[in-house]
Design a protein around this motif. Structure first.
Motif: not given
Ligand code: PMP
Length: 304
Positions: A195, A215, A217, A254
């Motif tokens: 995540a 993702l 992010g 994240g």
């Molecule tokens: N990759 C994944 C698979 C995630 O679930 C997240 C958390 N949303 C992130 C990366 C980081 O994204 P963000 O910085 O938008 O929280």
């Protein structure tokens, strides 16, 4: 989690926490087709503020578009709902979870009468990967599970079903005594954590995988901007696991993980085996930004 006081925004109204329920035939529960966000609010000198609310809401709508889920509410309504979830629960700081899901109007993959429902909950959540690890760094393991292929599930969507892969990888890493997993893409290059987005530092330059199977992010975007503003060069490229073994520093980003240093991958210690100086600089600036201490980045804050 469900047995507590508080209020949850569900389909346009605030309902008592214990009564925010759905039927067991809720379609998303069966097939995983749903979209969600993870957002944080921080206590600043000028009141509690949500970090990059517009960007998170835009990504939620993009996820829904990719999944072809009709959105029953406008962005403005869902942004107000996120503010209200923090405010009405009297939270100074919060993790906010908006989700859009199909209801129990129909069952089976061919159901054509499904309606999208929306919920927003908010609660207090401290350092996701442990407070002391923010300084010390975490130990991670290359996962035996491969990150999504771009044509199997949709990597640009923060979709519920995508997280089966994350949970398999994370559970394996935790059971093996590590703090988090590092997932490789179908070609064997570093993709991301379960995540979190991934970064390494080598000879003063920051490298991060491109977004093919990771993702997009919002914390990653923030880091790219902050690094550039600090005059640190950032390059997006394919990264191999052995490049990580010999990196000077590595960290995850994240919303939940914020900026978490990585001190070890697959029992090879990275750099000095602790939080590196560039990681520390970015982490410290990141916290200045989200806590409203950095004037220049105040536009990213929405006061509740
Ligand atoms: N990759 C994944 C698979 C995630 O679930 C997240 C958390 N949303 C992130 C990366 C980081 O994204 P963000 O910085 O938008 O929280």
């Amino acid at each position: 989690m469900s047995d507590r006081d508080g209020l949850i925004w569900l389909d346009g109204e605030m309902v008592p926490w214990r009564e925010a329920k759905v039927h067991v035939l809720t379609h998303t529960l069966h097939y995983g087709m749903g979209v969600f966000e993870g957002v944080r609010a921080y206590k600043t000198d000028q009141g509690t503020a949500i970090f990059r609310l517009q960007d998170h809401t835009d990504r939620l709508f993009n996820s829904a578009k990719i999944m072809r889920m009709p959105m029953p509410y406008s962005k403005d309504v869902l942004m107000e709902a996120q503010k209200a979830a923090v405010r009405d629960n009297d939270l100074d700081s919060a993790y906010i979870r908006p989700m859009c899901f199909y209801g129990s109007e129909g069952m089976g993959l061919r159901a054509d009468n499904l309606e999208t429902h929306a919920m927003v909950a908010a609660w207090t959540w401290s350092a996701y990967l442990g407070a002391e690890n923010m300084e010390k760094g975490i130990r991670i393991k290359t996962s035996t599970f491969t990150r999504h292929h771009v044509n199997i599930t949709m990597c640009k969507a923060k979709a519920n079903g995508n997280y089966m892969n994350s949970m398999l990888a994370l559970r394996e890493a935790l059971d093996d005594g590590y703090d988090e997993a590092l997932l490789l893409d179908v070609d064997g290059y570093v993709a991301e954590g379960s995540a979190e987005n991934f970064f390494l530092v080598k000879d003063g330059i920051i490298y991060t995988p491109d977004l093919t199977s990771a993702l997009d992010g919002i914390t990653r975007k923030t880091i790219l901007r902050l690094a550039t503003d600090l005059g640190i060069e950032v390059r997006e490229k394919r990264i191999t696991r052995d490049e990580v073994y010999i990196a000077d520093e590595a960290f995850f980003s994240g919303t939940a993980a914020e900026v978490t240093p990585i001190r070890e991958l697959d029992r090879r210690s990275i750099g000095a085996g602790t939080r590196g100086p560039i990681t520390e600089k970015l982490q410290s600036l990141y916290f200045d930004v989200v806590y409203g201490r950095a004037e220049k980045y105040r536009d990213w804050l929405t006061y509740v």
